[in-house]
Design an enzyme around this catalytic site. Structure first.
Site, PDB file in Angstrom:
ATOM      1  N   SER A  41       0.806  -1.226   0.000  1.00 57.77           N
ATOM      2  CA  SER A  41       0.000   0.000   0.000  1.00 57.77           C
ATOM      3  C   SER A  41       0.836   1.272   0.000  1.00 57.77           C
ATOM      4  O   SER A  41       0.319   2.331  -0.324  1.00 57.77           O
ATOM      5  CB  SER A  41      -0.930   0.015   1.217  1.00 57.77           C
ATOM      6  OG  SER A  41      -0.181  -0.198   2.396  1.00 57.77           O
ATOM      7  N   ASP A 379      -3.180   7.863   8.243  1.00 56.00           N
ATOM      8  CA  ASP A 379      -4.242   7.056   8.865  1.00 56.00           C
ATOM      9  C   ASP A 379      -3.724   6.130   9.960  1.00 56.00           C
ATOM     10  O   ASP A 379      -4.419   5.207  10.354  1.00 56.00           O
ATOM     11  CB  ASP A 379      -4.972   6.246   7.782  1.00 56.00           C
ATOM     12  CG  ASP A 379      -4.021   5.326   7.012  1.00 56.00           C
ATOM     13  OD1 ASP A 379      -2.856   5.192   7.420  1.00 56.00           O
ATOM     14  OD2 ASP A 379      -4.452   4.741   6.000  1.00 56.00           O
ATOM     15  N   HIS A 382      -0.248   4.606   7.059  1.00 55.09           N
ATOM     16  CA  HIS A 382       0.371   5.170   5.855  1.00 55.09           C
ATOM     17  C   HIS A 382       0.669   6.652   6.037  1.00 55.09           C
ATOM     18  O   HIS A 382       0.101   7.300   6.908  1.00 55.09           O
ATOM     19  CB  HIS A 382      -0.570   4.984   4.666  1.00 55.09           C
ATOM     20  CG  HIS A 382      -1.075   3.582   4.536  1.00 55.09           C
ATOM     21  ND1 HIS A 382      -2.315   3.196   4.997  1.00 55.09           N
ATOM     22  CD2 HIS A 382      -0.491   2.476   4.038  1.00 55.09           C
ATOM     23  CE1 HIS A 382      -2.479   1.906   4.764  1.00 55.09           C
ATOM     24  NE2 HIS A 382      -1.389   1.434   4.194  1.00 55.09           N
TER      25      HIS A 382
END
Ligand SMILES: *[C@@H]1O[C@H](CO)[C@@H](O)[C@H](O)[C@H]1NC(C)=O
Ligand SMILES: *[C@@H]1O[C@H](CO)[C@@H](O)[C@H](O)[C@H]1NC(C)=O
Ligand SMILES: *[C@@H]1O[C@H](CO)[C@@H](O)[C@H](O)[C@H]1NC(C)=O
Length: 421
Positions: A41, A379, A382
């Site tokens: 991610s 968040d 990340h």
């Protein structure tokens, strides 16, 4: 009426590209026509939206993800661009600058026009590489391919299942490698494939964060158990690197592990189980988890040295994400962040880390902070676009390796175009 910010942007861009062209005079410049990236991610620019998920889909497919730059959720796990986006912009500029040297006036006009009429940087046709799962044909991948998937692991699903651990998504580096081979086949004869590979920039990683997260969070594991994953994770990374080199890659950038112990999610969830002595007195990060990341990076660098000896024709560059992120955590205000770098911008939870698994960013009832650019963590897992820019700046600095024949002046010009200096 053209907004002043656009004009200023155009002027800054012209300045930077002209500087790059000037500094490149006479010197052989490496140019990258495409970017091929592998990872999770931290690098995924949309693949995660094409993977089936239970429930309401991945958080990165919901607002407020993307609110700062794309102004909509794109599957990127951030409020805006990722490191790979910033590096892609730099790769594009390096190409533009070379064109400028030949047809300066014409291209200046084209660039100015595009900048003034389009939505900022995207209008330049910057090579955000196409997410693999969003493309089909060779034309779809003409700017490169991003194989990274949010939640992906270095190791295969079976590895985790046999240890009663549950991966976030059933995608590993093996899958990404077979996707890479699929793309290679689209690109014509072996000779044509090799030509494309040799003018492309490869980013292999960061990958492994999820392997360690799954082990660290999934069950009652000690860091000792997680450490046994390190050689396996690195063997998977090595296998990708040797595959892309075998396909003709000339430049491979390998980002290392981030400081896991500074992740707000892990800080919040380990709370109580880490004694007072378990925190780094300067950063407030969990020492044990950072030690794991440093072990990964030490072993990774050792492996890369071996690969360099075995493949002297390929530039293999280590990108020190650990130091790039740690710098932000140690001296946040120096880089424009507010003084509490271990708290997440988006999500619920409050407290020192503003993280709660039950109130993850994007869930009903949660909200983002007013100004994400003041935060390192978006968040809790990340980074914000602002942090990603800083990390990209550090990575680009490392691209001035002598083997790459890129001059310091050129690198500095590229760094200016994405706002590093
Ligand atoms: C990923 O690889 C596994 C085998 O390792 C395979 O079973 C699975 O179908 C692959 N998934 C995708 C989406 O390609
Ligand atoms: C976690 O591990 C410790 C020590 O090995 C053990 O005492 C404890 O019961 C375990 N907790 C759970 C929930 O398994
Ligand atoms: C961590 O634990 C301490 C005391 O054990 C508590 O005061 C604090 O609120 C907790 N922090 C979080 C983020 O849960």
């Amino acid at each position: 009426m053209v907004p002043l910010s656009r004009l200023l942007f155009a002027m800054a861009l012209l300045h930077a590209t002209a500087a790059a062209a000037a500094s490149g005079g006479g010197r052989r410049q490496k140019r990258y026509d495409r970017v091929f990236s592998f990872g999770d991610s931290l690098t995924d620019t949309g693949n995660v939206l094409h993977i089936s998920h239970s429930g309401e889909g991945p958080p990165a497919g919901r607002p407020p993800y993307g609110e700062t730059f794309f102004r909509r959720p794109t599957g990127r796990a951030s409020d805006g661009r990722l490191v790979v986006d910033f590096i892609g912009e730099h790769a594009k500029h390096s190409r533009v600058s070379t064109l400028l040297a030949c047809h300066r006036t014409i291209h200046l006009v084209v660039i100015v026009t595009l900048v003034l009429v389009g939505p900022a940087v995207e209008a330049l046709g910057v090579p955000h590489p196409t997410p693999y799962l969003a493309g089909k044909t060779a034309a779809d991948f003409s700017r490169g391919v991003n194989f990274a998937v949010g939640g992906a692991t270095a190791l295969d699903v079976q590895f985790f299942q046999s240890r009663e651990l549950k991966p976030f998504v059933p995608i590993s580096l093996d899958n990404q490698t077979s996707w890479f081979n699929n793309v290679l086949e689209l690109l014509g004869s072996v000779e044509e494939q090799r030509k494309i590979m040799s003018t492309s920039l490869f980013l292999v990683g960061e990958i492994g964060v999820n392997d360690y997260f799954i082990a660290a969070l999934g069950r009652n594991r000690t860091a000792g158990d997680v450490k046994t994953f390190v050689p396996r994770v690195l063997a998977a990374v090595r296998s990708v690197i040797t595959d892309v080199i075998a396909a003709g890659a000339s430049t491979v950038v390998v980002p290392g592990m981030i400081p896991l112990g500074c992740e707000p999610q892990l800080l919040a969830q380990y709370n109580g189980s880490v004694g007072a002595g378990g925190y780094d007195p300067v950063t407030g990060c969990i020492t044990r988890l950072n030690d794991l990341a440093e072990l990964h990076n030490r072993e990774l660098r050792r492996m890369l040295s071996g690969l360099r000896r075995a493949h002297p024709g390929t530039a293999i560059v280590y990108a020190d994400l650990y130091r790039a992120v740690t710098n932000l955590v140690v001296s946040p205000t120096k880089y424009g962040f507010r003084s509490r770098p271990l708290a997440a911008c988006c999500g619920g939870g409050g407290g020192a880390y503003n993280f709660d698994d039950e109130a993850f960013c994007g869930a009903a009832g949660t909200a983002a902070c007013g100004d994400p650019s003041e935060y390192v963590s978006w968040d809790g897992v990340h980074f914000t676009e602002a942090a990603n820019r800083r990390i990209a700046c550090a990575v680009l600095k490392g691209l001035t390796a002598p083997t790459l024949s890129i001059s310091l002046a050129t690198t500095e010009a590229w760094r200016r175009t994405i706002g590093c200096v």
